[in-house]
Design an enzyme around this catalytic site. Sequence first.
Site, PDB file in Angstrom:
ATOM      1  N   ASP A 195      64.765  59.588 -11.666  1.00 20.46           N
ATOM      2  CA  ASP A 195      64.244  58.565 -10.741  1.00 20.46           C
ATOM      3  C   ASP A 195      62.960  57.885 -11.188  1.00 20.46           C
ATOM      4  OD1 ASP A 195      62.623  60.778 -10.466  1.00 20.46           O
ATOM      5  OD2 ASP A 195      62.346  60.501  -8.319  1.00 20.46           O
ATOM      6  N   ASN A 208      60.091  58.888 -11.089  1.00 15.57           N
ATOM      7  CA  ASN A 208      59.051  59.198 -10.087  1.00 15.57           C
ATOM      8  C   ASN A 208      59.054  58.252  -8.880  1.00 15.57           C
ATOM      9  OD1 ASN A 208      57.938  61.459 -11.361  1.00 15.57           O
ATOM     10  ND2 ASN A 208      56.770  60.163 -12.750  1.00 15.57           N
ATOM     11  N   ARG A 209      60.199  57.615  -8.604  1.00 15.08           N
ATOM     12  CA  ARG A 209      60.260  56.747  -7.426  1.00 15.08           C
ATOM     13  C   ARG A 209      60.418  57.546  -6.135  1.00 15.08           C
ATOM     14  NH1 ARG A 209      64.130  54.199 -10.501  1.00 15.08           N
ATOM     15  NH2 ARG A 209      65.748  54.775  -8.997  1.00 15.08           N
TER      16      ARG A 209
END
Length: 273
Positions: A227, A229-230
């Site tokens: 992801d 870091n989303r």
Amino acid sequence: MEEPSDSPMEGVENGEKATQCPNCSAVVLSKSAQKKVLKQQRWEAKKAEKKAQEKEHKKREGERKRKEWEETLASLSEEERLKMIESRKSLRKERMDKRSEERDQKTERLNRAKECGQKIVIDLDFSHLMTPSEIHSLVQQIMYCYAVNGRSSEPCHLWLTGCKGEMGTQLRRLPGFDKWSVEREDGSYIEALQSGKKNLVYLTADSENVVDDLDRSKIYIIGGLVDRNRWKGITMKKAEEQGIQTAKLPIGKYLNMCSSQVLTRFHDDHFSD
């Protein structure tokens, strides 16, 4: 599960702004989105070119070795030639027998793991939060994970849950996936392992519980999410909502990581070894 981007195409897939042409059905991309599309096209063209070059190199190497073999045979007497051919056949047979034996041993280890191996679940129920390139990246990690697990002297018993949609499609494209010695579930691990819910432990970097030794009676869950870091804290939140235990690996104790202590599936395999 995090990993450096394997494709420059993220902005458009992650919701880069586009406008609808008022007088036609075409979608007009912003300048930024157009640049990202062109960048993606160049990346794909370069990747295809590299693959073609590697294929051509492999072909040339095969032709060179075949020519060398024929020249070597031509320089020998009839008796020497027959001996050399027979020796080559014998070596080839030995290699094939060894590979066959290794495959049988691998199958035996994986079958034994089904009975008494450590149960590990890879939660693939996040595909709706990932771009196609991120799903592809995750699928490659899973393929590596399965290969490493098969070579281990004491392999884990792997479960893949949430094998549906684009995730399931890409997994089924892997060569031999239908013959993998793993448990596959289209639904979630909660549905598949409801009777053993009290033994479920979600491994997440946000947990305060540190696991130094794996408990064979527990079923450890790893979030299958690339992801960038989303979606920070999403696995911890999921575990809390489902009412299951959480824990984290003692990463800082054994690895010197300069930033986030979130491991990729690739790192998890090496850690467990």
